[in-house]
Each structure stands twice: as C-alpha cells, then as structure tokens.
Write an enzyme that holds these catalytic residues in place. Structure first.
Site, short mmCIF file in Angstrom:
data_model
loop_
_atom_site.label_atom_id
_atom_site.label_comp_id
_atom_site.label_asym_id
_atom_site.label_seq_id
_atom_site.Cartn_x
_atom_site.Cartn_y
_atom_site.Cartn_z
N SER A 142 0.86 -1.19 0.00
CA SER A 142 0.00 0.00 0.00
C SER A 142 0.89 1.23 0.00
CB SER A 142 -0.87 0.01 1.26
OG SER A 142 -1.48 1.28 1.42
N TYR A 155 -2.03 -1.09 10.40
CA TYR A 155 -2.16 -1.37 8.97
C TYR A 155 -0.94 -0.83 8.21
CZ TYR A 155 -3.90 -1.42 4.19
OH TYR A 155 -4.03 -1.63 2.84
P1 NAP Z 1 -11.34 -6.46 -0.66
O1 NAP Z 1 -12.23 -6.31 -1.83
O2 NAP Z 1 -11.93 -6.40 0.73
O3 NAP Z 1 -10.56 -7.84 -0.84
C1 NAP Z 1 -9.89 -8.50 0.20
C2 NAP Z 1 -9.76 -9.97 -0.16
O4 NAP Z 1 -9.09 -10.63 0.90
C3 NAP Z 1 -11.12 -10.63 -0.34
O5 NAP Z 1 -11.07 -11.49 -1.46
C4 NAP Z 1 -11.30 -11.43 0.94
O6 NAP Z 1 -12.06 -12.59 0.64
C5 NAP Z 1 -9.85 -11.78 1.27
N1 NAP Z 1 -9.68 -12.05 2.68
C6 NAP Z 1 -9.96 -11.24 3.74
N2 NAP Z 1 -9.71 -11.89 4.88
C7 NAP Z 1 -9.26 -13.14 4.53
C8 NAP Z 1 -8.85 -14.28 5.28
N3 NAP Z 1 -8.85 -14.29 6.62
N4 NAP Z 1 -8.47 -15.38 4.59
C9 NAP Z 1 -8.48 -15.39 3.24
N5 NAP Z 1 -8.85 -14.35 2.49
C10 NAP Z 1 -9.23 -13.23 3.14
O7 NAP Z 1 -10.20 -5.39 -0.66
P2 NAP Z 1 -9.04 -5.03 -1.72
O8 NAP Z 1 -8.94 -3.56 -1.76
O9 NAP Z 1 -9.22 -5.77 -2.99
O10 NAP Z 1 -7.77 -5.57 -0.93
C11 NAP Z 1 -6.76 -6.35 -1.53
C12 NAP Z 1 -5.42 -5.91 -1.00
O11 NAP Z 1 -5.17 -4.56 -1.43
C13 NAP Z 1 -5.29 -5.90 0.53
O12 NAP Z 1 -4.04 -6.47 0.88
C14 NAP Z 1 -5.30 -4.43 0.88
O13 NAP Z 1 -4.58 -4.15 2.06
C15 NAP Z 1 -4.63 -3.84 -0.35
N6 NAP Z 1 -4.87 -2.40 -0.57
C16 NAP Z 1 -6.12 -1.94 -0.80
C17 NAP Z 1 -6.32 -0.58 -1.00
C18 NAP Z 1 -7.68 0.00 -1.26
O14 NAP Z 1 -7.82 1.24 -1.20
N7 NAP Z 1 -8.67 -0.80 -1.55
C19 NAP Z 1 -5.23 0.30 -0.96
C20 NAP Z 1 -3.97 -0.21 -0.70
C21 NAP Z 1 -3.80 -1.57 -0.53
P3 NAP Z 1 -13.02 -13.39 1.64
O15 NAP Z 1 -13.79 -12.38 2.42
O16 NAP Z 1 -13.84 -14.21 0.70
O17 NAP Z 1 -12.11 -14.21 2.48
#
Ligand code: NAP
Length: 265
Positions: A142, A155
């Site tokens: 991130s 985080y």
């Molecule tokens: P998201 O839509 O909430 O996706 C998160 C994914 O992680 C989901 O597929 C969820 O699936 C899975 N997950 C959560 N807890 C889990 C667990 N205990 N075991 C296995 N899978 C798990 O959010 P996203 O934005 O795509 O996030 C993906 C990555 O991007 C993360 O590492 C986040 O920190 C990073 N990121 C996001 C942003 C942003 O602004 N969105 C910015 C910087 C970095 P299930 O619920 O089906 O398990």
C-alpha cells in the site's frame, strides 16, 4: 483470446476487489489459476466465469488465511504443485481507526493476515521457484507503507513490512531467476474501505482509482521488471528521489563510534 500457457498463478483474496481483477487479467494472459479466499460462493462464481471466458483451468481453494490449519493447507499446495509459477499475496484487511479506537484482537488478526500469512506463503513458494529457476511473487502492499501516518498505524506498519520484505526478497532472489514485485495501491474502489469501517464513498473521488486501472498499471510494471509499483503516482521522480535518499543512508547507518552530537562522560 489464445495465449501461451504461463503456468499457474495462486492468488489470495481472489473473491473480490483487486484479487478478483488479478484473477481475470492473469487468466487472460494465459495463466491457470488457484483462487484462495474464505467466500466459496464468490470464488465459484468467478471461477466459472473465467473458465468460460478464457478456457483456463481455475481451481477454487477455500481457506481462511488467519486460521493456521487452513494456512498450512495453502502452504502445502504451494510446495506440492510444481505448475505454480506466480504467487499473488493479495489478501489483506485494514482500518482507519486510531490506537484508542481499535480493538487489539482485530489488530492482531490484521497482522496475522497481512504479515504472517503473506510470509508463510512466500516461504512455501520460494524453494520450488528457485529449484525450477523460475517464478514470481507479487505482494500487494500500500502507499501507506511509505506514509503510515495516513491511516491506522498497525495497517501502515503491516504494509511497511510487505514493502521491506519485498525489497529484501528481490535483493536475495533476483539473481536466481525469481521476480519480486511490491504493488503500492493508493485508495482503490473496493469493499476494503467498507469492511474497514469507512465506505469508499466518504473519500475524495479525486484520489480513488478503480481496481481495473490499478491492476493493469501494476501488471505493466510487472512486465518491465519494476520492483516497487505505484500506479497512482503521476510523477515518479517523487519516489525515485525518496528511494535514492533511502539508499544513500545505507553506508551511514552503523558505526563503532557514538555520533559526535552525543556528550558521554
Ligand atoms: P477487498 O475487496 O476487501 O478484498 C480483500 C480480499 O481478501 C477478499 O477477497 C477477501 O475474501 C480476502 N480475505 C480477507 N480476509 C481473509 C482471510 N482471513 N483469509 C483469506 N482471504 C481473506 O479489498 P481489496 O482492496 O481488494 O484488498 C486487496 C489488497 O489490497 C489488501 O491487501 C489491501 O490491504 C490492499 N490495498 C487496498 C487498498 C484499497 O484502497 N482498496 C489500498 C492499498 C492496498 P473473503 O472475504 O472471501 O475471504
């Protein structure tokens, strides 16, 4: 679309958001997939769509990566399946709350998922990659890894770990044919924000990117061997200056003499 087979990509957190877009794009690029997350229904729906659209082989692997037994099963998969050529460590959770408003159990769960699971999966994948002299790891970090003051500190700290671990892995493994990339998304329009307690609609739309654009930019960087990918940064000189300054510190960080600014009897 016909594509040369690229091996299998194992993607964590593939049931939604950034991970689901990686799944789509990597299938289009010729990878078979192993999709890991907790929500089996969402994984099945995505798997059948991608199988139909791309004719790739897509395996659904339900696992809670915060659960040691489930995590061990995914580690075993990475050790046993020699077709896996790419690990995308994407699963992660976050929050914006301060230290006084955050439940420490939730913070510990965040560290388990964002740090421990990512580390264990990388350790499971790397020996096979090195033995086969081929493989890649994409770690979703991130922009707060560079700016931990912007959101919750646990985080930000977890993502600082992901960026630092990726930099170190790259140094160790790049001579052995292994590619490592850390992707540093800025605010991206996914469920991440609502799950973390601040729906994305509350953010200035001018700083929020679509997950499609984020992944497409990061994969272009991947194609060019870029270690730290920041698709939302328009003028890359900002990062390049920061990185040059960081590297210039290396030879000044350790000494057998106390720095002269201290007065010791
Ligand atoms: P998201 O839509 O909430 O996706 C998160 C994914 O992680 C989901 O597929 C969820 O699936 C899975 N997950 C959560 N807890 C889990 C667990 N205990 N075991 C296995 N899978 C798990 O959010 P996203 O934005 O795509 O996030 C993906 C990555 O991007 C993360 O590492 C986040 O920190 C990073 N990121 C996001 C942003 C942003 O602004 N969105 C910015 C910087 C970095 P299930 O619920 O089906 O398990």
């Amino acid at each position: 679309m016909t594509q040369t087979f690229k091996g299998t990509a194992l993607i964590t957190g593939a049931s939604s958001g950034i991970g689901a877009i990686y799944a789509e794009r990597l299938a289009q690029r010729g990878y078979d997939l192993v999709l890991v997350a907790r929500n089996r229904d969402r994984l099945n729906t995505l798997a059948s769509r991608l199988t139909t659209d791309t004719q790739r082989n897509v395996e659904v692997f339900q696992a809670d990566l915060a659960n040691p037994q489930d995590l061990a099963r995914v580690e075993q998969k990475l050790r046993d399946d020699a077709s896996i050529s790419l690990l995308v460590n994407n699963a992660g959770i976050g929050t914006h709350t301060g230290v006084l408003d955050s439940d420490v159990e939730r913070m510990a769960e965040l560290i388990t998922l964002n740090v421990t699971a990512l580390t264990r999966l990388t350790y499971a994948a790397i020996p096979g990659f090195v033995a086969r002299k081929q493989g890649a790891v994409i770690n979703i970090s991130s922009i707060v890894s560079l700016a931990p003051e912007l959101l919750n500190g646990v985080y930000g700290g977890s993502k600082a770990y992901v960026t630092a671990f990726s930099q170190s892995l790259h140094k160790e493994l790049s001579t052995q044919g292994i590619q490592v990339q850390a992707v540093l998304p800025g605010a991206t329009a996914t469920d991440f924000w609502a799950i973390g307690g601040l729906p994305v609609e509350n953010l200035d739309p001018g700083i929020v990117m679509s997950a499609h654009d984020l992944v497409d930019g990061a994969l272009q960087d991947f194609d060019h061997g870029v270690l730290i990918s920041i698709p939302s940064m328009h003028d890359l000189q900002h990062y390049e200056r920061y990185e040059a300054g960081r590297q210039a510190l290396f030879s000044h960080l350790s000494s057998n003499r106390l720095a002269p600014r201290y007065s010791v009897e």
